[in-house]
Design a protein around this motif. Structure first.
Motif, PDB file in Angstrom:
ATOM      1  N   LYS A  33     -70.502 -56.644  86.145  1.00 42.23           N
ATOM      2  CA  LYS A  33     -70.272 -55.214  85.969  1.00 42.23           C
ATOM      3  C   LYS A  33     -68.934 -54.995  85.292  1.00 42.23           C
ATOM      4  N   ARG A  34     -68.907 -54.285  84.194  1.00 42.31           N
ATOM      5  CA  ARG A  34     -67.660 -53.889  83.561  1.00 42.31           C
ATOM      6  C   ARG A  34     -67.388 -52.468  84.003  1.00 42.31           C
ATOM      7  N   SER A  35     -66.244 -52.249  84.598  1.00 43.92           N
ATOM      8  CA  SER A  35     -65.970 -50.932  85.157  1.00 43.92           C
ATOM      9  C   SER A  35     -64.881 -50.196  84.388  1.00 43.92           C
ATOM     10  N   TYR A  36     -64.687 -50.559  83.139  1.00 41.81           N
ATOM     11  CA  TYR A  36     -63.640 -49.913  82.362  1.00 41.81           C
ATOM     12  C   TYR A  36     -64.177 -48.686  81.636  1.00 41.81           C
ATOM     13  N   SER A  37     -63.306 -48.025  80.922  1.00 37.65           N
ATOM     14  CA  SER A  37     -63.621 -46.776  80.250  1.00 37.65           C
ATOM     15  C   SER A  37     -64.753 -46.931  79.240  1.00 37.65           C
ATOM     16  N   MET A  38     -65.360 -45.782  78.933  1.00 41.39           N
ATOM     17  CA  MET A  38     -66.476 -45.771  77.997  1.00 41.39           C
ATOM     18  C   MET A  38     -66.066 -46.315  76.628  1.00 41.39           C
ATOM     19  N   HIS A  39     -64.929 -45.883  76.111  1.00 43.51           N
ATOM     20  CA  HIS A  39     -64.400 -46.387  74.844  1.00 43.51           C
ATOM     21  C   HIS A  39     -63.156 -47.190  75.181  1.00 43.51           C
ATOM     22  N   TRP A  40     -63.175 -48.464  74.862  1.00 46.39           N
ATOM     23  CA  TRP A  40     -62.112 -49.365  75.287  1.00 46.39           C
ATOM     24  C   TRP A  40     -61.662 -50.212  74.109  1.00 46.39           C
ATOM     25  N   LEU A  41     -60.426 -50.014  73.672  1.00 46.74           N
ATOM     26  CA  LEU A  41     -59.857 -50.851  72.613  1.00 46.74           C
ATOM     27  C   LEU A  41     -58.548 -51.415  73.139  1.00 46.74           C
ATOM     28  N   MET A  42     -58.617 -52.638  73.604  1.00 47.41           N
ATOM     29  CA  MET A  42     -57.457 -53.314  74.187  1.00 47.41           C
ATOM     30  C   MET A  42     -57.433 -54.732  73.618  1.00 47.41           C
ATOM     31  N   PRO A  43     -56.430 -55.069  72.818  1.00 50.07           N
ATOM     32  CA  PRO A  43     -56.403 -56.398  72.200  1.00 50.07           C
ATOM     33  C   PRO A  43     -55.940 -57.516  73.130  1.00 50.07           C
ATOM     34  N   TYR A  44     -55.563 -57.176  74.352  1.00 50.64           N
ATOM     35  CA  TYR A  44     -55.045 -58.176  75.286  1.00 50.64           C
ATOM     36  C   TYR A  44     -55.894 -58.242  76.546  1.00 50.64           C
ATOM     37  N   GLN A  45     -56.015 -59.442  77.078  1.00 52.14           N
ATOM     38  CA  GLN A  45     -56.653 -59.623  78.372  1.00 52.14           C
ATOM     39  C   GLN A  45     -55.650 -59.241  79.459  1.00 52.14           C
ATOM     40  N   ARG A  46     -56.158 -58.915  80.608  1.00 52.56           N
ATOM     41  CA  ARG A  46     -55.298 -58.618  81.743  1.00 52.56           C
ATOM     42  C   ARG A  46     -54.575 -59.897  82.167  1.00 52.56           C
ATOM     43  N   ASN A  47     -53.306 -59.763  82.487  1.00 52.65           N
ATOM     44  CA  ASN A  47     -52.504 -60.900  82.914  1.00 52.65           C
ATOM     45  C   ASN A  47     -52.697 -61.099  84.417  1.00 52.65           C
TER      46      ASN A  47
END
Length: 191
Positions: A39-53
């Motif tokens: 399950k991906r629980s992030y926003s509908m439109h997601w532009l993040m070039p980095y993974q979570r640390n």
């Protein structure tokens, strides 16, 4: 020996469940022997070039303050912005990344703009236009792509846009949406 293996398996499953639940990337049941549902629980439109640390720690009060300020802005008629500023290498970008992942569910969209140069800003806006599937995404005239994205931001609510590494304020001023119905977060070495 079988009960020891079974106990270790159960402990591993519980630890994995705790870790994955914390980072909101998978949903599993603690008593299950396998992953039940991705399950991906992030926003509908997601532009993040980095993974979570996964090693990000120690800034809970900063993240909470940032959330309080930006959440208050969303309820205000006139939006305000927030800037994380300071010397290079103190963790401004990592804090912004962690904020985006931690509070993604509270935004309809999360966009990351690399703001070091005009070229990086334009490239980020083109990526956003492609993500949103805007008709102008194929425009050769960069100003039309930027206008289309800023128009989208003006006509939608509860988004988060992060401008990372702002060096020249004039470059950023030229691409800000005229009416803000979301939150703006800046990182910069400028004071």
């Amino acid at each position: 020996m079988g009960s020891l293996d079974e106990s270790l398996t159960q402990v591993c499953i519980v630890l994995l469940y705790s870790l994955l639940k914390q980072y909101k990337c998978l949903f599993i049941q603690p008593d299950a022997r396998c992953i039940v549902n991705i399950k991906r629980s992030y926003s509908m439109h997601w532009l993040m070039p980095y993974q979570r640390n996964p090693f990000f720690t120690g800034r809970e009060s900063v993240l909470q303050h940032l959330h309080t300020v930006l959440a208050h802005e969303r309820s205000a008629v006139i939006s305000q912005s927030y800037a994380l500023s300071g010397l290079g290498g103190i963790g401004k970008t990592q804090t912004a990344i962690e904020y985006a992942y931690s509070y993604a569910n509270e935004y309809t969209s999360v966009f990351w703009i690399s703001a070091e140069t005009n070229e990086s800003i334009v490239s980020s806006f083109v990526a956003i236009a492609e993500l949103l599937n805007l008709p102008e995404k194929q425009e050769k005239e960069q100003s039309r792509v930027i206008s289309a994205v800023t128009h989208w931001l003006t006509s939608h609510n509860d988004w988060l846009v992060i401008f990372d590494n702002v060096e020249d304020l004039e470059l950023v001023k030229g691409v800000l949406p005229p009416a803000r119905c979301g939150s703006l977060l800046f990182t910069s070495r400028r004071q």
